[in-house]
Write an enzyme that holds these catalytic residues in place. Structure first.
Site, mmCIF file in Angstrom:
data_model
loop_
_atom_site.group_PDB
_atom_site.id
_atom_site.type_symbol
_atom_site.label_atom_id
_atom_site.label_comp_id
_atom_site.label_asym_id
_atom_site.label_seq_id
_atom_site.Cartn_x
_atom_site.Cartn_y
_atom_site.Cartn_z
ATOM 1 C CG HIS A 142 -2.086 -0.925 1.093
ATOM 2 N ND1 HIS A 142 -2.004 -2.241 1.501
ATOM 3 C CD2 HIS A 142 -3.341 -0.764 0.602
ATOM 4 C CE1 HIS A 142 -3.159 -2.842 1.270
ATOM 5 N NE2 HIS A 142 -3.985 -1.967 0.730
ATOM 6 C CE LYS A 146 -3.903 -0.455 4.621
ATOM 7 N NZ LYS A 146 -5.232 0.159 4.853
#
Length: 254
Positions: A142, A146
């Protein structure tokens, strides 16, 4: 016309959902809630959900677990359903969601992509044939902003594997998060590896590694639109449902 309250409306996913909602003629974002309120927004936006004046049929939450209590209180008070797209809830919060589902319908998924939920089915098929003889590893990637790790989707995949093994082999697997040190891999061990870099939207892979072959099941999100579309479809699906917890399998009838 289904009227939606979008919690986290000024975040990246919130803006994506708001823009995509314009393609639907059977729903609209009637208002939003966010810590940051922009003056040029065309949608009424509040910092406190209790200040909302508009009529609302369903809440979509793409924000932060910290907002859960006020969302549940508002939804129960107004007898409306919630689509929970936020990840990173604690065990205590998950228990609150379970209790709230006795009074209101709640749609909950760690990943709003239809493809990810099909991936779960493929993993179960793979486990049937490969579990006893193949090593299994999970990787997820990600963007560097995040907060939670492993991702909610990785946790969902972990739960899929654990549930399958318990039901079919009456045993539990061991999840090793970010392998470190000098120690051989145990037979029942599954490595879970999180990568945070750049602006990666989302990539999840489950690897079945045997002695002479490797099977890789992988899902890559190319745009946030895939999650936004899933959230809007979930809102349409949830409206009018009886109180309980629903998920992607419910909606897709898998």
């Amino acid at each position: 016309m289904i009227k939606i309250l979008l919690n986290g409306i000024n975040g990246r996913m919130g803006k994506t959902i708001e823009n995509l909602s314009l393609n639907y003629d059977n729903l609209k974002i009637s208002c939003g809630v966010d810590n940051v309120v922009t003056k040029n927004s065309t949608t009424p936006t509040y910092q406190n959900i209790n200040d909302v004046k508009e009529d609302v049929d369903v809440i979509i939450d793409f924000s932060h677990p910290n907002s859960l209590d006020e969302l549940l209180d508002y939804a129960i008070k107004n007898k409306i359903g919630i689509v929970l797209c936020t990840t990173g809830h604690t065990k205590e919060q998950l228990e609150k969601i379970k209790n709230a589902s006795k009074e209101i319908p709640i749609f909950m998924s760690y990943n709003m992509s239809i493809g990810i939920n099909v991936l779960q089915i493929l993993i179960q098929k793979g486990l049937q044939a490969l579990y006893k003889d193949y090593d299994i590893e999970i990787t997820e990637k990600h963007h560097n902003q995040k907060l939670d790790s492993p991702s909610g989707t990785a946790i969902m995949l972990m739960n899929t594997i654990q549930d399958f093994v318990k039901q079919n082999f009456n045993e539990e697997v061991i999840f090793n998060h970010g392998r470190l040190g000098e120690k051989k891999r145990e037979a029942k061990e599954i490595g879970v590896h999180a990568i945070r870099a750049g602006n990666i939207i989302g990539e999840h892979e489950v690897i079945f590694a045997g002695n002479n072959e490797i099977i890789e099941l992988k899902h890559t999100a190319l745009s946030r639109d895939v999650f936004a579309q899933g959230a809007l479809k979930a809102a349409l699906y949830l409206h009018g449902k009886e109180p309980k917890i629903y998920d992607m399998n419910s909606m897709l009838n898998l």
